[in-house]
Design a protein around this motif. Structure first.
Motif, mmCIF file in Angstrom:
data_model
loop_
_atom_site.group_PDB
_atom_site.id
_atom_site.type_symbol
_atom_site.label_atom_id
_atom_site.label_comp_id
_atom_site.label_asym_id
_atom_site.label_seq_id
_atom_site.Cartn_x
_atom_site.Cartn_y
_atom_site.Cartn_z
ATOM 1 N N SER A 210 -8.949 6.085 4.249
ATOM 2 C CA SER A 210 -7.826 6.892 4.743
ATOM 3 C C SER A 210 -8.126 8.365 4.511
ATOM 4 C CB SER A 210 -6.531 6.494 4.033
ATOM 5 O OG SER A 210 -6.070 5.265 4.513
ATOM 6 N N TYR B 228 -9.891 1.163 -1.616
ATOM 7 C CA TYR B 228 -8.953 1.925 -0.792
ATOM 8 C C TYR B 228 -9.147 3.409 -1.121
ATOM 9 C CZ TYR B 228 -4.252 3.239 0.999
ATOM 10 O OH TYR B 228 -3.189 3.810 1.662
ATOM 11 N N LEU C 87 -4.112 11.668 -1.406
ATOM 12 C CA LEU C 87 -2.999 11.223 -2.257
ATOM 13 C C LEU C 87 -3.431 10.970 -3.699
ATOM 14 C CD1 LEU C 87 -0.809 8.971 0.079
ATOM 15 C CD2 LEU C 87 -0.595 11.368 -0.466
ATOM 16 N N ILE D 85 2.551 10.102 17.361
ATOM 17 C CA ILE D 85 2.507 10.395 15.915
ATOM 18 C C ILE D 85 2.947 11.839 15.663
ATOM 19 C CG2 ILE D 85 0.986 10.624 13.894
ATOM 20 C CD1 ILE D 85 -0.571 8.189 14.924
ATOM 21 N N ILE E 161 -8.318 7.094 -0.509
ATOM 22 C CA ILE E 161 -7.263 7.944 0.051
ATOM 23 C C ILE E 161 -7.165 9.214 -0.809
ATOM 24 C CG2 ILE E 161 -5.413 6.531 -1.065
ATOM 25 C CD1 ILE E 161 -3.735 7.234 1.605
ATOM 26 N N VAL F 278 -6.605 -0.012 9.319
ATOM 27 C CA VAL F 278 -5.376 -0.329 8.583
ATOM 28 C C VAL F 278 -4.458 0.869 8.728
ATOM 29 C CG1 VAL F 278 -4.364 -0.923 6.348
ATOM 30 C CG2 VAL F 278 -6.720 -1.556 6.825
ATOM 31 N N GLY F 279 -3.236 0.664 9.152
ATOM 32 C CA GLY F 279 -2.359 1.822 9.262
ATOM 33 C C GLY F 279 -0.902 1.476 9.448
ATOM 34 N N SER F 280 -0.094 2.484 9.219
ATOM 35 C CA SER F 280 1.358 2.305 9.333
ATOM 36 C C SER F 280 1.800 2.156 10.783
ATOM 37 C CB SER F 280 2.074 3.510 8.708
ATOM 38 O OG SER F 280 1.784 4.677 9.467
ATOM 39 N N THR F 281 1.118 2.859 11.691
ATOM 40 C CA THR F 281 1.632 2.888 13.068
ATOM 41 C C THR F 281 1.368 1.575 13.815
ATOM 42 O OG1 THR F 281 -0.377 3.866 14.023
ATOM 43 C CG2 THR F 281 1.290 5.393 13.199
ATOM 44 N N GLU G 15 -4.294 8.376 14.020
ATOM 45 C CA GLU G 15 -4.394 9.346 15.114
ATOM 46 C C GLU G 15 -5.841 9.690 15.467
ATOM 47 O OE1 GLU G 15 -3.056 9.341 12.174
ATOM 48 O OE2 GLU G 15 -2.222 11.278 11.614
ATOM 49 N N GLY H 207 0.833 -1.205 0.000
ATOM 50 C CA GLY H 207 0.000 0.000 0.000
ATOM 51 C C GLY H 207 0.862 1.246 0.000
ATOM 52 N N THR H 208 0.356 2.288 0.659
ATOM 53 C CA THR H 208 1.093 3.549 0.722
ATOM 54 C C THR H 208 2.382 3.361 1.518
ATOM 55 O OG1 THR H 208 -1.055 4.653 0.748
ATOM 56 C CG2 THR H 208 0.848 5.982 1.371
ATOM 57 N N THR H 209 2.246 2.799 2.705
ATOM 58 C CA THR H 209 3.403 2.575 3.574
ATOM 59 C C THR H 209 4.411 1.639 2.912
ATOM 60 O OG1 THR H 209 1.870 2.780 5.425
ATOM 61 C CG2 THR H 209 4.030 1.847 5.924
ATOM 62 N N GLY H 210 3.915 0.644 2.224
ATOM 63 C CA GLY H 210 4.793 -0.327 1.555
ATOM 64 C C GLY H 210 5.357 0.184 0.246
ATOM 65 N N GLY I 15 -8.270 4.463 8.305
ATOM 66 C CA GLY I 15 -6.847 4.554 7.972
ATOM 67 C C GLY I 15 -6.146 5.807 8.456
ATOM 68 N N VAL I 16 -6.761 6.521 9.399
ATOM 69 C CA VAL I 16 -6.065 7.682 9.983
ATOM 70 C C VAL I 16 -5.852 7.334 11.460
ATOM 71 C CG1 VAL I 16 -6.084 10.184 10.348
ATOM 72 C CG2 VAL I 16 -7.251 9.203 8.360
HETATM 73 C C1 LIG Z 1 -1.171 8.766 4.275
HETATM 74 C C2 LIG Z 1 -0.777 7.538 5.030
HETATM 75 O O1 LIG Z 1 0.309 7.051 4.877
HETATM 76 N N1 LIG Z 1 -1.676 7.055 5.853
HETATM 77 C C3 LIG Z 1 -1.451 5.852 6.644
HETATM 78 C C4 LIG Z 1 -1.689 6.091 8.107
HETATM 79 O O2 LIG Z 1 -1.452 4.919 8.807
HETATM 80 C C5 LIG Z 1 -0.747 7.195 8.616
HETATM 81 O O3 LIG Z 1 0.590 6.820 8.418
HETATM 82 C C6 LIG Z 1 -0.980 7.410 10.099
HETATM 83 O O4 LIG Z 1 -2.308 7.755 10.335
HETATM 84 C C7 LIG Z 1 -0.047 8.517 10.649
HETATM 85 O O5 LIG Z 1 -0.404 9.759 10.124
HETATM 86 C C8 LIG Z 1 -2.368 4.750 6.147
HETATM 87 O O6 LIG Z 1 -3.686 5.203 5.979
HETATM 88 C C9 LIG Z 1 -1.836 4.249 4.831
HETATM 89 C C10 LIG Z 1 -2.001 2.820 4.703
HETATM 90 O O7 LIG Z 1 -2.715 2.190 5.429
HETATM 91 C C11 LIG Z 1 -1.213 2.144 3.668
HETATM 92 O O8 LIG Z 1 -0.025 2.073 3.823
HETATM 93 O O9 LIG Z 1 -1.771 1.698 2.702
#
Ligand SMILES: CC(=O)N[C@@H]([C@@H](O)[C@H](O)[C@H](O)CO)[C@@H](O)CC(=O)C(=O)O
Length: 275
Positions: free
Chosen positions: A177, A145, A150, A255, A147, A218-221, A204, A52-55, A201-202
């Motif tokens: 997201s 998805y 982006l 975050i 978002i 779903v998220g990066s953190t 915070e 995804g975005t993080t990957g 997907g946000v």
């Molecule tokens: C724009 C972005 O990267 N958003 C992240 C969030 O997890 C984001 O990193 C987190 O809320 C911190 O701002 C995810 O929504 C993206 C995601 O799940 C993905 O990698 O596909």
């Protein structure tokens, strides 16, 4: 009933995995096995969202995306609950190829973002694109998805979801997201039978989305704050809202710290594709 609808619902925390790279910008497949163990054992996170975005999926070649997907599925076997592969691409053919590949390797679902260069100009054009991708993997649950920050595509998710299962029989849920909780709430509200997954997907703002009916996130953190976020989910489940809020504040502080740190950093080349 389609095969997809008999699948277990995707819920709880889903880590959007980072694609590990070597110093030379090659994919470091050797750490993926350990990564799986870390998520499960240290973070209590048992589902992942790959490429995804993080990957940085859209910065990888198609061949790299296939290999990354395969490695996560292989290493996650009997350890992870679900492995969802993001297969969105600007080219419909490439997206279909990745969707088919995800099915062949035994992934649990596919997700697709809207094509963002020559953009779909209305809901029907976007649905048609998604439908063609989903049809390439007719046995896999399909997630849209969303978002918009982006992709630049502002079609509201609520509008898109209206009647979507008639067009995409494998549609199983939404990865949302965006911070528009009105749109998110309306997506949940229109799904009266509660059959879809609503994955926020946000990270915070997850607590607000839980109130609005999110069934997971779903998220990066969740790669590194999974344990804390799981505690928040647990407190929310127990209706201990004051503890849930404390966990959310703690996650927000973290975050915010990371965001400020990133802004202060000069981009270093060759560690990832998007620096
Ligand atoms: C724009 C972005 O990267 N958003 C992240 C969030 O997890 C984001 O990193 C987190 O809320 C911190 O701002 C995810 O929504 C993206 C995601 O799940 C993905 O990698 O596909």
């Amino acid at each position: 009933m389609t095969m997809a609808s008999s699948k277990k619902k995707l819920e709880g925390l889903v880590a959007a995995t980072i694609t590990p790279m070597t110093e030379n910008g090659e994919i470091n497949f050797s750490v993926i096995g350990q990564y799986v163990d870390y998520l499960v054992e240290e973070q209590g996170v048992k589902s992942i969202f790959v490429n995804g975005t993080t990957g940085e999926g859209l910065s990888l070649s198609i061949s790299e995306r296939r290999q990354v997907a395969e490695e996560w599925v292989t290493k996650g076997r009997n350890k992870l609950d679900q492995v969802v592969i993001h297969v969105g691409a600007l080219s419909l053919k490439e997206s279909q190829e990745l969707a088919k590949h995800a099915a062949e390797i035994g992934a649990d679902g596919i997700a697709v973002i809207a094509p963002f260069f020559l953009k779909p100009w209305n809901k029907d054009v976007l649905i048609n694109f998604l439908k063609e991708v989903a049809a390439a993997a007719p046995a896999l649950p399909f997630y849209y998805y969303h978002i918009p920050a982006l992709t630049g595509i502002k079609i509201r998710a609520e509008e898109l979801l209206d009647g979507i299962q008639d067009k995409i029989p494998t549609f199983q849920g939404l990865k949302f997201s965006d911070t528009d909780l009105l749109d998110f709430g309306q997506c949940v509200d229109q799904n009266q039978q509660r059959q879809f997954a609503f994955l926020f997907g946000v990270d915070e703002q997850l607590l607000s989305a839980l109130v609005m009916g999110a069934t997971g996130a779903v998220g990066s953190t969740y790669n590194y704050l999974g344990k804390k976020a799981n505690q928040m989910l647990e407190a929310f489940e127990q209706k201990d809202f004051s503890s849930a809020l404390n966990y959310q504040f703690c996650i927000q502080r973290f975050i915010n710290f990371v965001v400020k740190l990133a802004k202060g950093c000069k981009a270093e080349p060759a560690k990832g594709r998007d620096t």
